[in-house]
Design an enzyme around this catalytic site. Structure first.
Site, PDB file in Angstrom:
ATOM      1  N   ASP A  83     -58.726  77.801  50.150  1.00  0.00           N
ATOM      2  CA  ASP A  83     -58.204  76.875  49.152  1.00  0.00           C
ATOM      3  C   ASP A  83     -59.266  76.674  48.065  1.00  0.00           C
ATOM      4  O   ASP A  83     -60.451  76.962  48.277  1.00  0.00           O
ATOM      5  CB  ASP A  83     -57.878  75.558  49.851  1.00  0.00           C
ATOM      6  CG  ASP A  83     -57.441  74.463  48.909  1.00  0.00           C
ATOM      7  OD1 ASP A  83     -56.604  74.729  48.033  1.00  0.00           O
ATOM      8  OD2 ASP A  83     -57.950  73.335  49.049  1.00  0.00           O
ATOM      9  N   ASP A  85     -59.188  73.578  45.285  1.00  0.00           N
ATOM     10  CA  ASP A  85     -59.477  72.189  44.938  1.00  0.00           C
ATOM     11  C   ASP A  85     -59.951  71.402  46.153  1.00  0.00           C
ATOM     12  O   ASP A  85     -59.312  71.421  47.209  1.00  0.00           O
ATOM     13  CB  ASP A  85     -58.232  71.532  44.349  1.00  0.00           C
ATOM     14  CG  ASP A  85     -57.830  72.154  43.027  1.00  0.00           C
ATOM     15  OD1 ASP A  85     -58.017  71.508  41.990  1.00  0.00           O
ATOM     16  OD2 ASP A  85     -57.327  73.303  43.039  1.00  0.00           O
TER      17      ASP A  85
END
Length: 293
Positions: A83, A85
């Site tokens: 991922d 963020d």
């Protein structure tokens, strides 16, 4: 055979390891003698039984220590899917972009609920992007330059794994305008993210469909693994939000990184205290082998 790795950069003591061995013995895990990966930073303890009991016995038992329990075989991974963020970077890009429109509190509240799994991710993304309609597109570059910072250890993790032959993919429910430069700066092989649409120099309030979501992350891990011809146990997935759970659950090592409670509770491993280099120690890679430049 399984390995329990204790990680506490600069804070791991011999007494902590002695106490851990005692806890593992009491849990029926048949522990071996601790072995330092890097003295004071990370150590392995071989266990011969009851890996679930090992995790229960050690996780949270010592302040500031992260724990990874996994099979000893296939420990070093050949694929990383991550991922972006709040995982590879320190912020949620859409929240920071919203600040340029004076809407950060409103949009951040939706983001937080979506990351906790309380809202449908795609619907929540559409709702937040719609609120940004009309924002000057130049705010994207300003936000990237002024707000986006790499998570400590991100570059070292990715570049070390690539130097050892692993493939690395950044998959974000955010936007290509952020993910592509972040991936290049960190050193990922490629990046997948949503396209934020622009109309006449201003945000159109829409993203290109289909939306990159939880299913995209899971599919990326599966398809890349098949393309590489490797087994599930040689894959690593890391993220912090509910939309990361699908890929975390199918990875050989699924890691919740400073994650929301729903993710931390479901993941096979949690990193709450250390930076992303903890994932190198988890793979048995000592500091002397890290790529730091």
């Amino acid at each position: 055979m399984f390995t329990a790795t204790l990680i506490a950069a600069g804070r791991l003591s011999p007494q902590t390891l002695t106490d851990a061995v005692a806890r593992l013995a009491d849990a029926g895990c048949a522990p071996g003698t601790p072995e330092w990966l890097d003295e004071g930073d990370a150590a392995d303890i071989a266990i011969n039984a009851n890996p679930a009991g090992a995790r229960a016995a050690l996780e949270g038992a010592v302040d500031g220590v992260d724990l990874v329990v996994q099979p000893a075989a296939g420990r070093e991974k050949r694929l990383l899917v991550a991922d972006m963020d709040s995982t590879m970077i320190t912020v949620e890009c859409i929240d920071e972009l919203a600040d340029y429109a004076g809407l950060k509190p409103q949009i951040a509240e939706i983001t937080e609920a979506a990351m906790r799994g309380e809202l449908d991710f795609a619907a929540a993304l559409d709702a937040r992007v719609a609120l940004l309609k009309g924002l000057d597109a130049s705010a994207i570059e300003r936000c990237r330059e002024e707000r986006v910072r790499l998570m400590p250890g991100a570059r070292t993790l990715v570049r070390t794994m690539r130097s050892r032959g692993a493939t690395t993919v950044l998959v974000s429910g955010g936007f290509t305008a952020f993910a592509e430069p972040v991936a290049a700066e960190i050193g990922f092989d490629r990046a997948i993210a949503n396209i934020l649409e622009v109309d006449d120099g201003r945000l159109a309030g829409t993203v290109t469909k289909p939306i990159v979501d939880s299913s995209t992350k899971e599919r990326t891990l599966r398809e890349t693994r098949l393309k590489l011809g490797i087994s599930d146990d040689l894959t690593l997935a890391v993220g912090d939000g509910a939309n990361d759970l699908a890929m975390i659950n199918i990875a050989g090592l699924g890691v919740a990184y400073r994650a929301k409670p729903v993710v931390a509770a479901a993941a096979a491993a949690r990193i709450d205290h250390n930076d992303l280099t903890a994932l190198l120690w988890a793979q048995g890679i000592c500091r002397s082998a890290w790529v730091t430049s």
